[in-house]
Design an enzyme around this catalytic site. Structure first.
Site, PDB file in Angstrom:
ATOM      1  N   LYS A 181      -2.380 -63.614  59.497  1.00 20.13           N
ATOM      2  CA  LYS A 181      -3.567 -64.427  58.625  1.00 20.13           C
ATOM      3  C   LYS A 181      -4.421 -63.369  57.903  1.00 20.13           C
ATOM      4  CE  LYS A 181      -6.849 -65.294  61.395  1.00 20.13           C
ATOM      5  NZ  LYS A 181      -8.087 -64.536  60.977  1.00 20.13           N
ATOM      6  N   THR A 182      -4.676 -61.979  58.439  1.00 24.69           N
ATOM      7  CA  THR A 182      -5.819 -61.262  57.869  1.00 24.69           C
ATOM      8  C   THR A 182      -5.130 -60.711  56.431  1.00 24.69           C
ATOM      9  OG1 THR A 182      -6.983 -60.854  59.961  1.00 24.69           O
ATOM     10  CG2 THR A 182      -7.205 -59.499  58.040  1.00 24.69           C
ATOM     11  N   ASP A 222     -12.013 -68.352  56.401  1.00 23.96           N
ATOM     12  CA  ASP A 222     -11.217 -67.998  57.727  1.00 23.96           C
ATOM     13  C   ASP A 222     -11.266 -68.561  58.641  1.00 23.96           C
ATOM     14  OD1 ASP A 222      -9.300 -66.154  58.979  1.00 23.96           O
ATOM     15  OD2 ASP A 222     -10.803 -64.702  59.491  1.00 23.96           O
ATOM     16  N   GLU A 223     -10.509 -68.744  59.836  1.00 24.95           N
ATOM     17  CA  GLU A 223     -10.483 -69.418  60.780  1.00 24.95           C
ATOM     18  C   GLU A 223     -11.137 -71.127  60.473  1.00 24.95           C
ATOM     19  OE1 GLU A 223      -9.365 -68.113  63.301  1.00 24.95           O
ATOM     20  OE2 GLU A 223      -9.608 -66.180  63.804  1.00 24.95           O
ATOM     21  N   GLN A 229      -5.823 -72.922  67.941  1.00 22.20           N
ATOM     22  CA  GLN A 229      -6.272 -72.154  68.283  1.00 22.20           C
ATOM     23  C   GLN A 229      -7.888 -72.431  68.274  1.00 22.20           C
ATOM     24  OE1 GLN A 229      -5.288 -67.740  68.054  1.00 22.20           O
ATOM     25  NE2 GLN A 229      -4.085 -68.733  66.160  1.00 22.20           N
ATOM     26  N   ARG A 268      -1.953 -63.611  73.201  1.00 23.65           N
ATOM     27  CA  ARG A 268      -2.633 -62.187  73.200  1.00 23.65           C
ATOM     28  C   ARG A 268      -1.401 -61.378  73.634  1.00 23.65           C
ATOM     29  NH1 ARG A 268      -5.092 -63.488  69.583  1.00 23.65           N
ATOM     30  NH2 ARG A 268      -4.076 -65.445  69.781  1.00 23.65           N
TER      31      ARG A 268
END
Length: 668
Positions: free
Chosen positions: A31-32, A211-212, A242, A599
């Protein structure tokens, strides 16, 4: 730009720079990378960096984004960079220029949680709440939820929060202060009321990225719509699976309705996972698929080796902690293995106690995420209160914190007289300090108040031209703060530790001055306020080789080679408040489990106790329903270490018993 290291879906997301774009970025799909490459590509295509706005949710994410963009785009230090910041930092920028349009004075204060609690306690003193047993912290959480949801309590609402809502907001404004939620709420009100200002920001930022996006609440969503307008040149990146912050107003439905809200949206789904094994991804995918409202997607892993998901059943929480600790010792015996490769996650902070005890007993180095923030230390709060009172004479909360610290002979009765006098005069306490005699204070007390008022005025004169670090040094020296610290902490060692915090705060001010184009006291306090927020994803900030212990919420955005999720029991994970008559957030609990599982890079261990102490009583427990939602073919039971007493045969019996319970039928 060289985009050869991106996969097809990532390249599509980077190159789609016109119109609304929605990128579903599953866990570990880069994503980043997509966001930073997209911003760099816009700059490479001729878009001025100053015309790009990127909004995210944590300072850590904003800093990482800015650094990666700087390197990718080879930005000239002389040019204005893109605005990459949190929603709240952006709101603070807007208010810094325009808050007077809302009836505030320019030098406003941003109240942190402690300031808010102090104000709420003051507000509650004048309200008859009847027999309702409510705490200031609970009321604040309800007020915060109302602000973030855009729901002003109506006259028919007789809850304690509704009765206090307007009084709390009026109390903030009377002190020329805003709280964290106001940093989004007030810009929304400003843009809705003032078309000229709104259109100015639309022209300034024709390219907006979020973002997010799944974590946006109602007010953040409204702010985005006001910023974008009909131009629709907006890119949202996120993952509905998420979304785990519903308890503070986040609405995962915002990302699901993006295509409806922004006509002509191009939707791109990132499915290639670069973090976890396929077994872990399939386990996570099988559980999250039970949620009815979501974008269907299956992540594909890039790691070949895949151990099964281990499920450990233990007698109680003490035995669970022993098993996890012994397994950590076993893992770190391998060459090259480190304690920091491992993390133990849990649903609630209360679970940490037994884990900590076992870690200490075995001398396992660990880091408990969520300990007291640097900015929450008493010394830092004292000095920050001095700076706030210097900047904003209307900030009674800060002024009353420091009026007699260090001690200057102003007792509680004198302070009460000043408060009553200011209330009757309809002036803030800071404006009646010179009238202490009229307030009924004695000669000795008047001298102390007069000296304090003169000190503040002297500091304000210096603040008009001095750097924050120089002003802070002056405050420390002229108030005799070091002597006060030594009196407060008789132990020389403790006093020295506390004094070190003071010196670090001065250095923090100096560091701000080096980084800020135009350093100012207001800018420094704004930085302190925005940095002093609990953030998810900061658990691995320290470089020491220590195992991380943290809640699942704190683990958001992090990744580890080996992850343990403790307390996989009904009523704990999922939490009892999310199921049955007490709540209806089981879908969010499932998303929280999905975050926990994803994670892990290499191995995942899920543990549960067959009994657990609650409120002093030992209670039998049932395995979490989420364990039954993981396909049996993906799971296994194994010995965790040489000193573990459970044999494989016993372990298989445990898992057979568990699946029998889990498959008995659906729960409420």
């Amino acid at each position: 730009m060289d985009l050869s290291n991106l996969n097809k879906q990532q390249r599509d997301a980077v190159l789609a720079t016109e119109g609304p774009v929605l990128v579903f970025a599953g866990a570990g799909t880069g994503k980043t990378t997509v966001i930073t490459y997209r911003i760099a590509h816009l700059i490479d295509s001729g878009v001025s960096p100053a015309r790009i706005l990127g909004l995210t949710f944590t300072n850590r994410a904003a800093r990482e984004m800015a650094e990666r963009v700087r390197k990718l785009a080879a930005l000239d230090a002389r040019k204005k960079p893109p605005t990459l910041c949190t929603f709240h930092a952006f709101g603070a920028r807007v208010l810094r220029e325009h808050i007077k349009e809302l009836g505030y004075k320019p030098k406003f204060t941003i109240y942190d949680t402690a300031d808010q609690l102090a104000l709420m306690r003051t507000v509650m003193q004048g309200v008859d709440l009847g027999s309702r047993d409510v705490s200031p912290r609970h009321i604040l959480s309800q007020v915060s939820l109302a602000k973030n949801s855009g729901l002003v309590p109506g006259p028919e609402d007789e809850s304690a929060a509704a009765l206090l809502y307007d009084r709390y907001r009026e109390g903030l404004k009377a002190r020329n202060a805003v709280d964290f939620d106001d940093l989004v709420l007030l810009p929304v009100q400003l843009f809705e009321a003032n078309r000229a200002i709104r259109d100015r920001y639309r022209r300034t930022y024709p390219c907006v990225l979020v973002d997010e996006y799944q974590d946006t609440n109602v007010m953040q969503y409204r702010l985005l719509r006001l910023l974008v307008g009909t131009r629709l040149n907006v890119c949202a990146v996120g993952d509905d699976d998420q979304s785990i912050y519903g308890w503070r107003g986040a609405d995962y439905r915002n990302i699901l309705k993006f295509e409806r809200d922004f006509p002509g949206t191009r939707t791109i789904v990132l499915k290639r996972n670069y973090r976890s094994t396929q077994v872990i991804l399939d386990a996570a995918g099988s559980v999250i698929a039970c949620n009815p409202e979501r974008k269907k997607k299956r992540l594909t892993g890039t790691r070949s080796k895949a151990d099964p998901v281990r499920i450990i059943s233990t007698e109680d929480e003490t035995h669970e902690a022993k098993k996890i600790a012994s397994d950590l010792q076993w893992r770190t015996r391998s060459p090259g293995a480190a304690w920091s490769d491992c993390a133990v996650l849990f649903r609630t902070n209360a679970q940490a106690r037994h884990l900590e005890q076992e870690m200490r007993q075995r001398n396992i180095p660990y880091h408990l995420v969520g300990t007291t923030s640097f900015f929450d230390r008493r010394e830092i709060r004292d000095l920050a209160a001095y700076l706030k009172a210097i900047l904003n004479p209307y900030d009674e909360i800060s002024l009353l914190r420091i009026i007699n610290f260090p001690q200057r002979g102003i007792g509680p009765e004198t302070i009460s007289r000043l408060i009553r006098f200011s209330t009757n005069a309809k002036k803030p306490v800071g404006r009646v300090l010179r009238d202490a005699a009229s307030a009924g204070a004695g000669p000795r007390e008047c001298a102390g108040v007069e000296a304090f008022a003169g000190l503040l005025e002297s500091f304000r004169r210096k603040a008009s031209h001095a750097r924050p670090s120089d002003l802070l040094r002056d405050v420390v020296e002229r108030t005799g703060y070091r002597k006060a610290v030594e009196l407060l902490y008789p132990s020389p060692r403790e006093a020295e530790v506390r004094w070190t915090l003071v010196e670090e705060f001065v250095q923090a001010a100096a560091a701000y001055e080096r980084a800020a184009p135009k350093p100012s006291l207001r800018g420094f306090l704004e930085t302190v306020s925005l940095d002093n927020r609990p953030e998810e994803g900061d658990g691995n900030a320290e470089e020491e080789d220590r195992t991380s212990l943290m809640t699942v919420h704190s683990a958001k955005g992090l990744e580890f080679d080996h992850v343990y999720v403790a307390g996989m029991e009904e009523g704990l994970f999922p939490h009892r408040k999310s199921v049955g008559e007490e709540g209806d957030t089981i879908d969010e609990e499932r998303r929280l489990f999905y975050v926990a599982v994803t994670r892990a890079r290499h191995t995942l261990t899920l543990s549960y106790a067959r009994s657990r102490s609650r409120h002093g009583h030992v209670m039998e427990t049932e395995p979490s329903r989420f364990l039954a939602e993981v396909p049996a073919k993906l799971t296994d039971f194994s010995e965790t270490s040489e000193d573990d007493q459970a044999s494989p045969e016993v372990a298989r019996a445990y898992i057979a018993e568990m699946r029998k319970i889990l498959n008995a039928g659906p729960r409420a």
